[in-house]
Motif scaffolding. Structure first.
Motif, PDB file in Angstrom:
ATOM      1  N   ARG A 102       0.829  -1.207   0.000  1.00 55.51           N
ATOM      2  CA  ARG A 102       0.000   0.000   0.000  1.00 55.51           C
ATOM      3  C   ARG A 102       0.869   1.265   0.000  1.00 55.51           C
ATOM      4  NH1 ARG A 102      -5.221   1.542   1.957  1.00 55.51           N
ATOM      5  NH2 ARG A 102      -5.674  -0.631   2.327  1.00 55.51           N
ATOM      6  N   LYS A 103       0.531   2.157  -0.926  1.00 52.22           N
ATOM      7  CA  LYS A 103       1.166   3.480  -1.029  1.00 52.22           C
ATOM      8  C   LYS A 103       2.691   3.418  -1.236  1.00 52.22           C
ATOM      9  CE  LYS A 103      -2.375   6.274  -0.215  1.00 52.22           C
ATOM     10  NZ  LYS A 103      -2.979   6.772  -1.410  1.00 52.22           N
ATOM     11  N   THR A 104       3.192   2.336  -1.833  1.00 51.45           N
ATOM     12  CA  THR A 104       4.629   2.248  -2.110  1.00 51.45           C
ATOM     13  C   THR A 104       4.949   2.641  -3.543  1.00 51.45           C
ATOM     14  OG1 THR A 104       4.518  -0.069  -2.798  1.00 51.45           O
ATOM     15  CG2 THR A 104       4.970   0.370  -0.444  1.00 51.45           C
ATOM     16  N   ASN A 105       3.946   2.568  -4.418  1.00 49.35           N
ATOM     17  CA  ASN A 105       4.116   2.819  -5.853  1.00 49.35           C
ATOM     18  C   ASN A 105       5.220   1.932  -6.438  1.00 49.35           C
ATOM     19  OD1 ASN A 105       2.695   4.223  -7.796  1.00 49.35           O
ATOM     20  ND2 ASN A 105       4.247   5.793  -7.993  1.00 49.35           N
ATOM     21  N   ASN A 106       5.274   0.703  -5.956  1.00 48.00           N
ATOM     22  CA  ASN A 106       6.295  -0.263  -6.352  1.00 48.00           C
ATOM     23  C   ASN A 106       6.064  -0.692  -7.807  1.00 48.00           C
ATOM     24  OD1 ASN A 106       7.322  -3.062  -6.792  1.00 48.00           O
ATOM     25  ND2 ASN A 106       8.070  -2.807  -4.698  1.00 48.00           N
ATOM     26  N   ARG A 132      -8.380  -2.310  -9.058  1.00 48.44           N
ATOM     27  CA  ARG A 132      -8.508  -1.514  -7.825  1.00 48.44           C
ATOM     28  C   ARG A 132      -7.209  -1.521  -7.024  1.00 48.44           C
ATOM     29  NH1 ARG A 132     -12.966  -4.582  -7.529  1.00 48.44           N
ATOM     30  NH2 ARG A 132     -12.263  -5.648  -5.649  1.00 48.44           N
ATOM     31  N   HIS A 133      -6.537  -2.652  -6.996  1.00 49.43           N
ATOM     32  CA  HIS A 133      -5.324  -2.758  -6.174  1.00 49.43           C
ATOM     33  C   HIS A 133      -4.187  -1.895  -6.715  1.00 49.43           C
ATOM     34  CE1 HIS A 133      -7.771  -5.755  -4.455  1.00 49.43           C
ATOM     35  NE2 HIS A 133      -7.372  -6.778  -5.201  1.00 49.43           N
ATOM     36  N   PHE A 139       0.398   6.142  -5.386  1.00 48.75           N
ATOM     37  CA  PHE A 139       0.344   7.291  -4.480  1.00 48.75           C
ATOM     38  C   PHE A 139      -0.948   8.088  -4.636  1.00 48.75           C
ATOM     39  CE2 PHE A 139       5.233   7.381  -4.724  1.00 48.75           C
ATOM     40  CZ  PHE A 139       5.357   6.604  -3.592  1.00 48.75           C
ATOM     41  N   ILE A 140      -1.826   7.675  -5.542  1.00 46.13           N
ATOM     42  CA  ILE A 140      -3.069   8.405  -5.782  1.00 46.13           C
ATOM     43  C   ILE A 140      -3.990   8.277  -4.569  1.00 46.13           C
ATOM     44  CG2 ILE A 140      -5.151   8.524  -7.225  1.00 46.13           C
ATOM     45  CD1 ILE A 140      -3.463   7.520  -9.549  1.00 46.13           C
ATOM     46  N   GLU A 141      -4.562   9.395  -4.155  1.00 47.55           N
ATOM     47  CA  GLU A 141      -5.481   9.401  -3.019  1.00 47.55           C
ATOM     48  C   GLU A 141      -6.797   8.723  -3.411  1.00 47.55           C
ATOM     49  OE1 GLU A 141      -4.859  10.327   0.146  1.00 47.55           O
ATOM     50  OE2 GLU A 141      -2.807  10.591  -0.566  1.00 47.55           O
ATOM     51  N   GLU A 169       5.341   6.813 -13.038  1.00 51.57           N
ATOM     52  CA  GLU A 169       5.790   7.383 -11.767  1.00 51.57           C
ATOM     53  C   GLU A 169       6.245   6.327 -10.767  1.00 51.57           C
ATOM     54  OE1 GLU A 169       2.645   9.861 -10.297  1.00 51.57           O
ATOM     55  OE2 GLU A 169       2.572  11.036 -12.152  1.00 51.57           O
ATOM     56  N   ALA A 170       6.008   5.066 -11.091  1.00 51.05           N
ATOM     57  CA  ALA A 170       6.343   3.984 -10.169  1.00 51.05           C
ATOM     58  C   ALA A 170       7.850   3.913  -9.935  1.00 51.05           C
ATOM     59  CB  ALA A 170       5.818   2.658 -10.714  1.00 51.05           C
ATOM     60  N   ILE A 171       8.197   3.460  -8.734  1.00 51.96           N
ATOM     61  CA  ILE A 171       9.613   3.387  -8.354  1.00 51.96           C
ATOM     62  C   ILE A 171      10.029   1.958  -8.028  1.00 51.96           C
ATOM     63  CG2 ILE A 171       9.979   5.723  -7.571  1.00 51.96           C
ATOM     64  CD1 ILE A 171       9.071   4.946  -4.816  1.00 51.96           C
TER      65      ILE A 171
END
Length: 171
Positions: A102-106, A132-133, A139-141, A169-171
């Protein structure tokens, strides 16, 4: 509720529906602190191999979705990857696995979820969950997430531009 009481309830229960309820209560309703969760986690992990699909589903959801324990992400992925498993349990396992990111933008996780989304051989529950996942991992709210898609027009409604943006944008 004390940890030993929960362990006793779990061990004394044979009915799958009741086990499911107890497990979900562990995740959502029992006010457990980190130390209590740590004492319970391996007891709950045992139920990931239970004969009843809803019990397996509840157990992995407790560990990875409700409690967000990354040490069980491999177990969640194993359940998802098991094509002998029923689709609902696989879908819950994918949700649980993704939640540990969650919220890692992996990038690797987002790429994998996009692959699942694109696989039209997978059940719609799994594919829509993957969609959805991706937003859960990004990082989108949540207020900016797309609305749930109509299953009848699912593929036509996927926002590929947004997914490409997330992937860039993923890291």
């Amino acid at each position: 509720m004390k940890v030993q009481e929960i362990i006793t309830m779990l061990k004394n229960e044979q009915d799958g529906d009741e086990l499911y309820s107890i497990l979900i209560d562990c995740g959502k309703n029992f006010d457990l602190n980190k130390e209590q969760k740590d004492k319970l986690k391996y007891n709950i992990l045992e139920y990931c191999n239970h004969e009843d699909t809803i019990v397996r589903s509840a157990a992995i959801r407790v560990l990875c979705f409700y409690w967000g324990m990354p040490e069980f992400r491999e177990k969640a992925f194993e359940i998802f990857a098991n094509e002998e498993e029923d689709d609902e349990t696989r879908s819950d396992a994918l949700m649980s696995w993704a939640n540990t990111y969650r919220k890692t933008n992996n990038r690797k996780v987002v790429e994998f979820l996009i692959q699942v989304l694109q696989d039209k051989n997978k059940d719609m529950m799994i594919r829509s969950g993957a969609y959805r996942h991706i937003f859960n991992v990004s990082f989108i709210e949540p207020k900016d997430w797309p609305k749930r898609l109509d299953w009848d027009n699912f593929d036509a409604e996927i926002d590929w531009n947004l997914l490409n943006s997330i992937l860039q944008e993923a890291i």
